[in-house]
Motif scaffolding. Structure first.
Motif, PDB file in Angstrom:
ATOM      1  N   PHE A 167      52.838  75.402  70.013  1.00 32.91           N
ATOM      2  CA  PHE A 167      52.845  76.860  69.988  1.00 32.91           C
ATOM      3  C   PHE A 167      52.305  77.403  68.665  1.00 32.91           C
ATOM      4  O   PHE A 167      51.547  78.376  68.655  1.00 32.91           O
TER       5      PHE A 167
ATOM      6  N   VAL B 267      57.995  82.606  74.241  1.00 32.06           N
ATOM      7  CA  VAL B 267      56.986  82.157  73.276  1.00 32.06           C
ATOM      8  C   VAL B 267      57.310  82.716  71.902  1.00 32.06           C
ATOM      9  O   VAL B 267      57.306  81.994  70.898  1.00 32.06           O
TER      10      VAL B 267
ATOM     11  N   LYS C 179      56.665  70.852  71.067  1.00 33.02           N
ATOM     12  CA  LYS C 179      56.481  72.220  71.575  1.00 33.02           C
ATOM     13  C   LYS C 179      56.261  73.187  70.413  1.00 33.02           C
ATOM     14  O   LYS C 179      55.377  74.052  70.476  1.00 33.02           O
TER      15      LYS C 179
ATOM     16  N   TYR D  63      48.969  79.739  68.390  1.00 31.35           N
ATOM     17  CA  TYR D  63      49.086  81.101  67.880  1.00 31.35           C
ATOM     18  C   TYR D  63      48.403  81.293  66.529  1.00 31.35           C
ATOM     19  O   TYR D  63      47.626  82.232  66.354  1.00 31.35           O
TER      20      TYR D  63
ATOM     21  N   ILE E 103      49.549  82.262  75.611  1.00 34.85           N
ATOM     22  CA  ILE E 103      50.400  81.071  75.505  1.00 34.85           C
ATOM     23  C   ILE E 103      51.408  81.055  76.634  1.00 34.85           C
ATOM     24  O   ILE E 103      51.629  80.015  77.276  1.00 34.85           O
TER      25      ILE E 103
END
Length: 116
Positions: free
Chosen positions: A31, A56, A27, A35, A45
């Motif tokens: 992320f 997030v 994860k 980003y 996201i």
């Protein structure tokens, strides 16, 4: 955060990710890629993963901190930067050598650069 500092932060996180990304959770990796690499917004996201923007943000901050912690302990990115700065200096010094010596030293510098 102004544009120059944002770019500097993005470059740093991407560099640290190159060294330590595999040590992050799936994860965190996802992320950070979304980003910092793919330039998604927090909202995009959040929508993709059906979580809040705040969640997030917290995942990203935690992942950034983990990367910085690894770097503070292992200093791989810092070492990489110093090594390449030294090779850059060596190559510029090689350029000032007489022609008959350049080839051998240039090959050695190239081997050093490719050793990583």
């Amino acid at each position: 955060m102004d544009g120059e500092k944002a770019l500097e932060k993005t470059n740093r996180i991407n560099a640290l990710f190159d060294f330590y990304g595999p040590l992050l959770t799936d994860k965190q990796q996802t992320f950070l890629k979304c980003y910092f690499h793919d330039d998604y917004t927090l909202g995009e996201i959040a929508a993709d993963f059906q979580i809040s923007r705040q969640a997030v943000y917290e995942h990203l901050k935690r992942a950034e901190q983990v990367l910085e912690d690894y770097e503070s302990k292992l200093q791989l990115a810092d070492r990489h930067g110093r090594l390449h700065a030294g090779i850059d200096l060596l190559e510029s010094q090689i350029a000032g050598l007489p022609e008959q010596w350049r080839q051998t030293f240039a090959e050695t510098a190239a081997k050093l650069r490719s050793s990583e």
